[in-house]
Design a protein around this motif. Structure first.
Motif, PDB file in Angstrom:
ATOM      1  N   VAL A   1      -2.073 -29.076  14.268  1.00 56.52           N
ATOM      2  CA  VAL A   1      -2.583 -27.778  14.723  1.00 56.52           C
ATOM      3  C   VAL A   1      -4.095 -27.865  14.913  1.00 56.52           C
ATOM      4  N   ASP A   2      -4.544 -27.487  16.097  1.00 56.10           N
ATOM      5  CA  ASP A   2      -5.975 -27.349  16.353  1.00 56.10           C
ATOM      6  C   ASP A   2      -6.357 -25.949  15.874  1.00 56.10           C
ATOM      7  N   ASN A   3      -7.127 -25.895  14.782  1.00 52.91           N
ATOM      8  CA  ASN A   3      -7.417 -24.612  14.118  1.00 52.91           C
ATOM      9  C   ASN A   3      -8.821 -24.102  14.447  1.00 52.91           C
ATOM     10  N   THR A   4      -9.384 -24.622  15.530  1.00 57.61           N
ATOM     11  CA  THR A   4     -10.768 -24.300  15.889  1.00 57.61           C
ATOM     12  C   THR A   4     -11.013 -22.805  16.080  1.00 57.61           C
ATOM     13  N   PHE A   5     -10.055 -22.115  16.695  1.00 60.49           N
ATOM     14  CA  PHE A   5     -10.298 -20.715  17.070  1.00 60.49           C
ATOM     15  C   PHE A   5     -10.356 -19.761  15.880  1.00 60.49           C
ATOM     16  N   LEU A   6      -9.755 -20.122  14.757  1.00 58.42           N
ATOM     17  CA  LEU A   6      -9.749 -19.177  13.637  1.00 58.42           C
ATOM     18  C   LEU A   6     -10.553 -19.644  12.435  1.00 58.42           C
TER      19      LEU A   6
ATOM     20  N   HIS B   1     -10.130 -29.827  13.894  1.00 63.11           N
ATOM     21  CA  HIS B   1     -11.163 -28.847  14.231  1.00 63.11           C
ATOM     22  C   HIS B   1     -12.196 -29.440  15.163  1.00 63.11           C
ATOM     23  N   SER B   2     -12.716 -28.580  16.019  1.00 65.32           N
ATOM     24  CA  SER B   2     -14.017 -28.843  16.608  1.00 65.32           C
ATOM     25  C   SER B   2     -14.986 -28.099  15.681  1.00 65.32           C
ATOM     26  N   THR B   3     -15.737 -28.833  14.863  1.00 66.11           N
ATOM     27  CA  THR B   3     -16.686 -28.175  13.940  1.00 66.11           C
ATOM     28  C   THR B   3     -17.910 -27.663  14.701  1.00 66.11           C
ATOM     29  N   THR B   4     -17.980 -28.039  15.985  1.00 64.65           N
ATOM     30  CA  THR B   4     -18.998 -27.515  16.900  1.00 64.65           C
ATOM     31  C   THR B   4     -18.964 -25.988  16.930  1.00 64.65           C
ATOM     32  N   LYS B   5     -17.795 -25.423  16.703  1.00 59.96           N
ATOM     33  CA  LYS B   5     -17.586 -23.998  16.900  1.00 59.96           C
ATOM     34  C   LYS B   5     -17.861 -23.224  15.607  1.00 59.96           C
ATOM     35  N   TYR B   6     -16.857 -22.566  15.027  1.00 61.60           N
ATOM     36  CA  TYR B   6     -17.144 -21.694  13.887  1.00 61.60           C
ATOM     37  C   TYR B   6     -17.631 -22.433  12.647  1.00 61.60           C
TER      38      TYR B   6
ATOM     39  N   VAL C   1      -3.103 -24.982  26.567  1.00 59.86           N
ATOM     40  CA  VAL C   1      -3.829 -25.827  25.628  1.00 59.86           C
ATOM     41  C   VAL C   1      -5.285 -25.985  26.115  1.00 59.86           C
ATOM     42  N   TYR C   2      -6.204 -26.217  25.188  1.00 64.14           N
ATOM     43  CA  TYR C   2      -7.628 -26.411  25.506  1.00 64.14           C
ATOM     44  C   TYR C   2      -7.790 -27.469  26.614  1.00 64.14           C
ATOM     45  N   GLY C   3      -8.697 -27.224  27.562  1.00 64.74           N
ATOM     46  CA  GLY C   3      -8.879 -28.125  28.701  1.00 64.74           C
ATOM     47  C   GLY C   3      -9.166 -29.564  28.295  1.00 64.74           C
TER      48      GLY C   3
ATOM     49  N   SER D   1     -18.407 -23.132  25.330  1.00 65.39           N
ATOM     50  CA  SER D   1     -18.417 -23.144  23.868  1.00 65.39           C
ATOM     51  C   SER D   1     -18.147 -21.766  23.281  1.00 65.39           C
ATOM     52  N   LEU D   2     -18.136 -21.688  21.968  1.00 66.12           N
ATOM     53  CA  LEU D   2     -17.761 -20.474  21.246  1.00 66.12           C
ATOM     54  C   LEU D   2     -18.119 -20.662  19.775  1.00 66.12           C
ATOM     55  N   GLY D   3     -17.985 -19.555  19.034  1.00 68.53           N
ATOM     56  CA  GLY D   3     -18.075 -19.659  17.574  1.00 68.53           C
ATOM     57  C   GLY D   3     -19.473 -19.687  17.003  1.00 68.53           C
TER      58      GLY D   3
ATOM     59  N   VAL E   1     -24.798 -28.183  16.845  1.00 66.10           N
ATOM     60  CA  VAL E   1     -24.242 -29.485  16.476  1.00 66.10           C
ATOM     61  C   VAL E   1     -22.876 -29.680  17.146  1.00 66.10           C
ATOM     62  N   ILE E   2     -22.559 -30.929  17.479  1.00 65.54           N
ATOM     63  CA  ILE E   2     -21.219 -31.279  17.981  1.00 65.54           C
ATOM     64  C   ILE E   2     -20.530 -32.070  16.871  1.00 65.54           C
ATOM     65  N   GLY E   3     -19.318 -31.677  16.530  1.00 71.46           N
ATOM     66  CA  GLY E   3     -18.613 -32.400  15.467  1.00 71.46           C
ATOM     67  C   GLY E   3     -17.135 -32.073  15.455  1.00 71.46           C
ATOM     68  N   GLY E   4     -16.375 -32.864  14.695  1.00 69.61           N
ATOM     69  CA  GLY E   4     -14.941 -32.632  14.592  1.00 69.61           C
ATOM     70  C   GLY E   4     -14.422 -32.995  13.220  1.00 69.61           C
TER      71      GLY E   4
ATOM     72  N   ALA F   1     -17.385 -37.396  15.258  1.00 67.52           N
ATOM     73  CA  ALA F   1     -18.566 -37.103  16.070  1.00 67.52           C
ATOM     74  C   ALA F   1     -18.376 -35.904  16.991  1.00 67.52           C
ATOM     75  N   SER F   2     -17.133 -35.514  17.241  1.00 65.64           N
ATOM     76  CA  SER F   2     -16.851 -34.344  18.085  1.00 65.64           C
ATOM     77  C   SER F   2     -15.418 -33.901  17.825  1.00 65.64           C
ATOM     78  N   GLY F   3     -15.076 -32.735  18.350  1.00 65.76           N
ATOM     79  CA  GLY F   3     -13.700 -32.257  18.221  1.00 65.76           C
ATOM     80  C   GLY F   3     -12.731 -33.175  18.954  1.00 65.76           C
ATOM     81  N   VAL F   4     -13.130 -33.635  20.135  1.00 69.22           N
ATOM     82  CA  VAL F   4     -12.213 -34.505  20.882  1.00 69.22           C
ATOM     83  C   VAL F   4     -12.069 -35.877  20.208  1.00 69.22           C
ATOM     84  N   ALA F   5     -13.119 -36.334  19.519  1.00 74.11           N
ATOM     85  CA  ALA F   5     -12.996 -37.593  18.762  1.00 74.11           C
ATOM     86  C   ALA F   5     -12.009 -37.402  17.607  1.00 74.11           C
TER      87      ALA F   5
HETATM   88  C1  LIG Z   1     -14.347 -27.145  21.768  1.00 79.76           C
HETATM   89  C2  LIG Z   1     -12.928 -27.379  21.409  1.00 79.76           C
HETATM   90  C3  LIG Z   1     -12.435 -28.678  21.221  1.00 79.76           C
HETATM   91  C4  LIG Z   1     -13.282 -29.910  21.460  1.00 79.76           C
HETATM   92  O1  LIG Z   1     -14.346 -29.995  20.592  1.00 79.76           O
HETATM   93  P1  LIG Z   1     -15.732 -30.759  20.930  1.00 79.76           P
HETATM   94  O2  LIG Z   1     -16.487 -30.574  19.661  1.00 79.76           O
HETATM   95  O3  LIG Z   1     -16.330 -30.082  22.114  1.00 79.76           O
HETATM   96  O4  LIG Z   1     -15.395 -32.176  21.212  1.00 79.76           O
HETATM   97  C5  LIG Z   1     -11.115 -28.828  20.846  1.00 79.76           C
HETATM   98  N1  LIG Z   1     -10.304 -27.759  20.674  1.00 79.76           N
HETATM   99  C6  LIG Z   1     -10.740 -26.490  20.865  1.00 79.76           C
HETATM  100  C7  LIG Z   1      -9.794 -25.370  20.661  1.00 79.76           C
HETATM  101  C8  LIG Z   1     -12.054 -26.259  21.236  1.00 79.76           C
HETATM  102  O5  LIG Z   1     -12.476 -25.004  21.442  1.00 79.76           O
END
Ligand SMILES: *Cc1c(COP(=O)(O)O)cnc(C)c1O
Length: 380
Positions: free
Chosen positions: A169-174, A191-196, A97-99, A323-325, A203-206, A72-76
């Motif tokens: 590895v949190d690969n959200t940024f790339l 991944h936070s699929t919310t981003k790229y 590391v991400y907040g 947010s980003l991406g 959408v918020i997703g992971g 449901a989210s990246g943090v989930a």
């Molecule tokens: C946004 C983000 C998350 C968390 O994702 P949510 O979809 O907001 O829960 C985790 N890691 C990184 C690097 C992010 O940018």
């Protein structure tokens, strides 16, 4: 097959009933069974849903992994990945590391009995220094946020595997278009699929991807039991985003590169942090482990917070937002926004100073974005 072909075709064959080429949104909580003895693929949408299933298999393919799971989210997704640990275990992660990850480590994992140590730098040696006998996971975010420091995934994986430590590895940024951690030895990708991956700020997703059957089994069990699953519409939005991931990432990168170069010589700017620049301290490592440098860049302003405030409030195209991406460019102050909940001391320790401005470069025209930034910088 190539990345963009997999993103469009695999896991997403035309619907067997109607031939629909876009995976239908199966907005159904439950599925009728033919008989008491039947064992259908889908029977209840918390456990499995056909739209989610299409997304999960596409995510796995794009990361070159065997198993994908959507959340449901990246943090989930992150919380689910951490379920492979148990009280008494220890995590090593980077200081930058991400907040939200920091909050999970400190406010969820620590009270549960899993401690986290933070390195002094992005260097492999610094990770090695913090390993203890009970260390069970190394959690990497590379490039890091907001300093865009690069950690050597292959070197960390070698070091970890000698000691039976899992590398996540949190690969959200790339996104997997620019970096595939499993190919570099990592065990889990988050991944936070919310981003790229979603890519349109709607959408918020992971997601969690792994090739390890045992790790997958544990995380999959948690997904069904704890139930932080995305609904079918949200899965469909991410699936739609994935189809254009390659062309978006290439454009985000080209424009970020253009802006990084244009900003490097600006008199109001002390530093431009972008892994593609030769001036970036880990440029060589970035070049070898990444297939592109991404669409995020961070700048440090010479005149500190007052200048940051003017820049943030002075742009017209760059939206002041977290947010980003997404397709639209965003501008933010990491110290005041994403890391605003940390104490001054915590922020200083991680090198997140008030003079930093983080830019998520969208898909607008590069020259228009440059003009917008230059006009706002002129007001400082
Ligand atoms: C946004 C983000 C998350 C968390 O994702 P949510 O979809 O907001 O829960 C985790 N890691 C990184 C690097 C992010 O940018």
């Amino acid at each position: 097959m190539h990345f963009e072909t997999l993103a469009i075709h695999d896991g997403q064959t035309p619907d067997p009933v109607t031939g629909a080429v876009s995976v239908p949104v199966y907005q159904s909580s439950t599925f009728g069974r033919e008989s008491l003895d039947s064992r259908p693929d889908f029977f209840y949408s918390r456990i499995g849903n056909p739209t989610r299933s299409a997304l999960e298999s596409t995510l796995a393919l794009l990361e070159n992994g065997r198993h994908g799971l959507a959340f449901a989210s990246g943090v989930a997704a992150m919380t689910a990945a951490l379920q492979v640990l148990k009280p008494g275990d220890h995590i090593v992660t980077g200081r930058d590391v991400y907040g939200g990850s920091y909050r999970i480590f400190e406010q969820l994992m620590r009270p549960w009995g899993v401690e986290t140590s933070y390195t002094d730098s992005e260097a492999t040696d610094s990770y090695a220094k913090y390993i203890r006998p009970n260390t069970k996971m190394i959690w990497l975010e590379t490039p890091s946020n907001p300093l865009l420091q690069i950690t050597d995934i292959q070197a960390i994986s070698d070091l970890a595997h000698e000691r039976g430590i899992i590398v996540a590895v949190d690969n959200t940024f790339l996104s997997p278009f620019f970096q595939r951690p499993l190919e570099l030895g990592a065990d889990i990708v988050v991944h936070s699929t919310t981003k790229y991956l979603g890519g349109h700020s709607d959408v918020i997703g992971g997601a969690v991807v792994t090739s390890d059957d045992r790790l997958h089994h544990t995380i999959r069990m948690y997904q069904g039991a704890a139930g932080a699953i995305p609904g079918p519409w949200d899965c469909w939005l991410v699936l739609r985003g994935l189809k254009t991931l390659k062309i978006r990432m290439k454009e985000h990168e080209a424009t970020a590169f253009h802006l990084a170069r244009a900003l490097e010589s600006h008199p109001a700017i002390a530093r431009v942090l972008y892994p593609g620049l030769e001036s970036h301290p880990q440029h060589k490592l970035a070049k070898s482990q990444m297939k592109g440098f991404g669409g995020m860049l961070t700048i440090a302003l010479k005149d500190g917070l007052p200048a940051v405030q003017k820049l943030l409030e002075g742009t017209k195209l760059f939206v002041l937002a977290d947010s980003l991406g997404g397709v639209e460019s965003l501008i933010s102050s990491p110290a005041k926004m994403t890391l605003g909940a940390l104490s001054e001391q915590e922020r200083q320790l991680r090198g997140c100073t008030e003079d930093l401005v983080r830019l998520s470069i969208g898909l607008e025209n590069a020259e228009d974005l440059e003009t917008d930034l230059m006009n706002a910088l002129a007001t400082i």
